[in-house]
Design a protein around this motif. Structure first.
Motif, PDB file in Angstrom:
ATOM      1  N   MET A  58       7.330 -12.741  -1.501  1.00 42.72           N
ATOM      2  CA  MET A  58       6.540 -12.811  -0.251  1.00 42.72           C
ATOM      3  C   MET A  58       5.000 -13.560  -0.804  1.00 42.72           C
ATOM      4  N   GLU A  59       4.548 -14.733  -0.082  1.00 42.37           N
ATOM      5  CA  GLU A  59       3.526 -15.244  -0.577  1.00 42.37           C
ATOM      6  C   GLU A  59       2.339 -14.444  -0.097  1.00 42.37           C
ATOM      7  N   THR A  60       1.374 -14.404  -0.915  1.00 45.05           N
ATOM      8  CA  THR A  60       0.258 -13.957  -0.529  1.00 45.05           C
ATOM      9  C   THR A  60      -0.419 -13.932   0.628  1.00 45.05           C
ATOM     10  N   LYS A  61      -0.383 -15.247   1.418  1.00 43.13           N
ATOM     11  CA  LYS A  61      -0.905 -15.494   2.701  1.00 43.13           C
ATOM     12  C   LYS A  61      -0.079 -14.742   3.572  1.00 43.13           C
ATOM     13  N   GLN A  62       1.275 -14.732   3.580  1.00 40.79           N
ATOM     14  CA  GLN A  62       2.127 -13.981   4.410  1.00 40.79           C
ATOM     15  C   GLN A  62       1.816 -12.344   4.371  1.00 40.79           C
ATOM     16  N   TYR A  63       1.596 -12.105   3.123  1.00 42.18           N
ATOM     17  CA  TYR A  63       1.339 -10.584   2.900  1.00 42.18           C
ATOM     18  C   TYR A  63       0.111 -10.240   3.492  1.00 42.18           C
ATOM     19  N   ILE A  64      -0.865 -10.947   3.429  1.00 46.70           N
ATOM     20  CA  ILE A  64      -2.189 -10.639   4.188  1.00 46.70           C
ATOM     21  C   ILE A  64      -2.004 -10.677   5.498  1.00 46.70           C
ATOM     22  N   GLU A  65      -1.496 -11.672   5.988  1.00 43.53           N
ATOM     23  CA  GLU A  65      -1.435 -11.922   7.576  1.00 43.53           C
ATOM     24  C   GLU A  65      -0.270 -10.743   8.164  1.00 43.53           C
ATOM     25  N   SER A  66       0.627 -10.027   7.358  1.00 45.96           N
ATOM     26  CA  SER A  66       1.504  -9.017   7.698  1.00 45.96           C
ATOM     27  C   SER A  66       0.626  -7.861   8.606  1.00 45.96           C
ATOM     28  N   GLY A  67      -0.695  -7.497   8.106  1.00 46.29           N
ATOM     29  CA  GLY A  67      -1.363  -6.430   8.674  1.00 46.29           C
ATOM     30  C   GLY A  67      -1.325  -5.060   7.915  1.00 46.29           C
ATOM     31  N   ILE A  68      -0.480  -5.126   6.711  1.00 42.86           N
ATOM     32  CA  ILE A  68      -0.580  -4.204   5.771  1.00 42.86           C
ATOM     33  C   ILE A  68      -1.693  -3.637   5.119  1.00 42.86           C
ATOM     34  N   LEU A  69      -2.632  -4.806   5.036  1.00 50.78           N
ATOM     35  CA  LEU A  69      -3.984  -4.228   4.354  1.00 50.78           C
ATOM     36  C   LEU A  69      -4.715  -3.602   5.150  1.00 50.78           C
ATOM     37  N   GLU A  70      -4.901  -3.884   6.331  1.00 49.84           N
ATOM     38  CA  GLU A  70      -5.408  -2.959   7.537  1.00 49.84           C
ATOM     39  C   GLU A  70      -4.985  -1.586   7.665  1.00 49.84           C
ATOM     40  N   LEU A  71      -3.674  -1.465   7.546  1.00 42.47           N
ATOM     41  CA  LEU A  71      -3.294  -0.205   7.521  1.00 42.47           C
ATOM     42  C   LEU A  71      -3.493   0.720   6.278  1.00 42.47           C
ATOM     43  N   TYR A  72      -3.510  -0.095   5.217  1.00 42.20           N
ATOM     44  CA  TYR A  72      -3.945   0.640   3.888  1.00 42.20           C
ATOM     45  C   TYR A  72      -5.477   1.321   3.821  1.00 42.20           C
ATOM     46  N   VAL A  73      -6.268   0.177   4.527  1.00 41.40           N
ATOM     47  CA  VAL A  73      -7.677   0.536   4.327  1.00 41.40           C
ATOM     48  C   VAL A  73      -7.606   1.743   5.593  1.00 41.40           C
ATOM     49  N   TYR A  74      -7.010   2.028   6.588  1.00 40.79           N
ATOM     50  CA  TYR A  74      -7.038   2.894   7.364  1.00 40.79           C
ATOM     51  C   TYR A  74      -6.239   4.298   7.143  1.00 40.79           C
ATOM     52  N   GLY A  75      -5.532   4.066   6.102  1.00 46.63           N
ATOM     53  CA  GLY A  75      -5.050   5.296   5.211  1.00 46.63           C
ATOM     54  C   GLY A  75      -3.730   5.685   6.183  1.00 46.63           C
ATOM     55  N   VAL A  76      -2.929   5.045   6.623  1.00 47.56           N
ATOM     56  CA  VAL A  76      -1.895   5.372   7.243  1.00 47.56           C
ATOM     57  C   VAL A  76      -0.531   5.204   6.637  1.00 47.56           C
ATOM     58  N   LEU A  77      -0.404   4.383   5.529  1.00 52.08           N
ATOM     59  CA  LEU A  77       0.503   4.153   4.725  1.00 52.08           C
ATOM     60  C   LEU A  77       1.118   5.264   4.072  1.00 52.08           C
ATOM     61  N   THR A  78       2.487   5.321   3.571  1.00 46.81           N
ATOM     62  CA  THR A  78       2.931   6.233   2.709  1.00 46.81           C
ATOM     63  C   THR A  78       2.585   6.053   1.368  1.00 46.81           C
ATOM     64  N   GLU A  79       2.554   7.141   0.542  1.00 46.11           N
ATOM     65  CA  GLU A  79       2.189   6.988  -0.756  1.00 46.11           C
ATOM     66  C   GLU A  79       2.842   5.724  -1.523  1.00 46.11           C
ATOM     67  N   ALA A  80       4.153   5.483  -1.303  1.00 43.04           N
ATOM     68  CA  ALA A  80       4.788   4.100  -2.086  1.00 43.04           C
ATOM     69  C   ALA A  80       4.396   3.096  -1.496  1.00 43.04           C
ATOM     70  N   GLU A  81       3.775   2.754  -0.360  1.00 40.58           N
ATOM     71  CA  GLU A  81       3.545   1.812   0.362  1.00 40.58           C
ATOM     72  C   GLU A  81       2.261   1.408  -0.083  1.00 40.58           C
ATOM     73  N   SER A  82       1.091   2.438  -0.163  1.00 44.21           N
ATOM     74  CA  SER A  82      -0.205   2.382  -0.754  1.00 44.21           C
ATOM     75  C   SER A  82      -0.155   1.849  -2.139  1.00 44.21           C
ATOM     76  N   LEU A  83       0.591   2.501  -3.025  1.00 43.14           N
ATOM     77  CA  LEU A  83       0.862   1.996  -4.463  1.00 43.14           C
ATOM     78  C   LEU A  83       1.264   0.304  -4.510  1.00 43.14           C
ATOM     79  N   GLU A  84       2.272   0.096  -3.576  1.00 45.93           N
ATOM     80  CA  GLU A  84       2.390  -1.289  -3.578  1.00 45.93           C
ATOM     81  C   GLU A  84       1.283  -2.167  -3.211  1.00 45.93           C
ATOM     82  N   VAL A  85       0.508  -1.801  -2.184  1.00 44.67           N
ATOM     83  CA  VAL A  85      -0.594  -2.576  -1.761  1.00 44.67           C
ATOM     84  C   VAL A  85      -1.841  -2.409  -3.044  1.00 44.67           C
ATOM     85  N   ALA A  86      -1.963  -1.507  -3.561  1.00 48.00           N
ATOM     86  CA  ALA A  86      -2.948  -1.518  -5.011  1.00 48.00           C
ATOM     87  C   ALA A  86      -2.396  -2.481  -6.054  1.00 48.00           C
TER      88      ALA A  86
END
Length: 261
Positions: free
Chosen positions: A1-29
């Motif tokens: 996945m391109e970084t632009k698409q990854y950023i626009e997916s909204g997953i970074l906002e969910l990461y900051v809000y702390g609502v991702l699973t542990e696996a998803e949070s590790l992926e974002v990090a």
């Protein structure tokens, strides 16, 4: 996945809000460590939340606010917030707008349904009123026919007098039961504040009038047939026009009709 698409997916906002699973949070990090664009976007989001938290800080305790602020500032240096516009933002606004329109449409549909129900209920009430009116009128007609056809009833015609030469009426008097009915269809409608009063009269040895009732609700009685009080020994009947509520004795100047038995 391109970084632009990854950023626009909204997953970074969910990461900051702390609502991702542990696996998803590790992926974002991992993505933030690997790609500078992702890391920069996370900084912007955290900075935005920090500024937003500052604007709402009166609604939380100072200790709680300082803890949240210090955790975010430890991770990144404070930088100037840049305006960010991406497709996820537009999608969010569009979804909110569609939700608002949908709720509004449902509200107006519900309001229209309520109005239709109210109209139907009003029509049902009118119909019930009409049915009751017809039942009462039918019952009244039956009673009137019973009076007219009763062979035990003596019919006494009352002729017009000086004050109303064209006035006329009929008395139906059952001398077995003493019941009296008045057919007042030949009388004009009484003026406002006036009422017709029926008198049972004895002529000898002197004129003795006895009130046997008032023709109340004259306008509302379509058939103009009224049941009044019983009487016995009457030698004549008269009808006078009296003030509303009636009089103790007849006003002879307002004697409309008179007839002997």
């Amino acid at each position: 996945m391109e970084t632009k698409q990854y950023i626009e997916s909204g997953i970074l906002e969910l990461y900051v809000y702390g609502v991702l699973t542990e696996a998803e949070s590790l992926e974002v990090a991992a993505m933030a460590e690997k790609y500078l664009e992702v890391n920069s976007e996370l900084v912007l989001i955290e900075k935005a939340i920090l500024n937003l938290s500052s604007s709402f800080s009166p609604f939380i305790s100072s200790d709680q606010f300082d803890k949240i602020k210090s955790k975010l500032e430890l991770k990144h240096k404070v930088i100037t917030l840049q305006t960010k516009s991406n497709s996820s933002s537009y999608i969010g606004w569009a979804a909110s707008l569609l939700l608002l329109v949908g709720v509004g449409y449902q509200y107006f549909q519900l309001d229209d349904t309520k109005q239709q129900v109210t109209i139907v209920e009003q029509e049902i009430t009118k119909l019930k009123t009409s049915v009751i009116y017809l039942e009462i009128k039918n019952q009244s007609t039956k009673e009137i026919l019973a009076v007219v056809r009763d062979e035990d009833n003596k019919i006494i015609p009352l002729g017009g007098q000086t004050v109303a030469p064209k006035a006329k009426a009929k008395i139906y008097w059952n001398q077995k039961t003493d019941k009296v009915y008045v057919d007042a269809s030949g009388l004009p409608e009484p003026p406002e504040g006036k009422v017709y009063q029926i008198w049972s009269l004895k002529l000898a040895p002197q004129l003795t009038p006895t009130s046997i009732g008032l023709l109340v609700d004259f306008k509302g009685n379509d058939a103009k047939v009224f049941a009044v009080d019983k009487t016995s020994g009457a030698e004549a009947f008269g009808i006078t026009l009296e003030p509303a509520g009636g009089s103790k004795g007849p006003t002879m100047e307002q004697l409309y009709t008179l007839g002997k038995v």
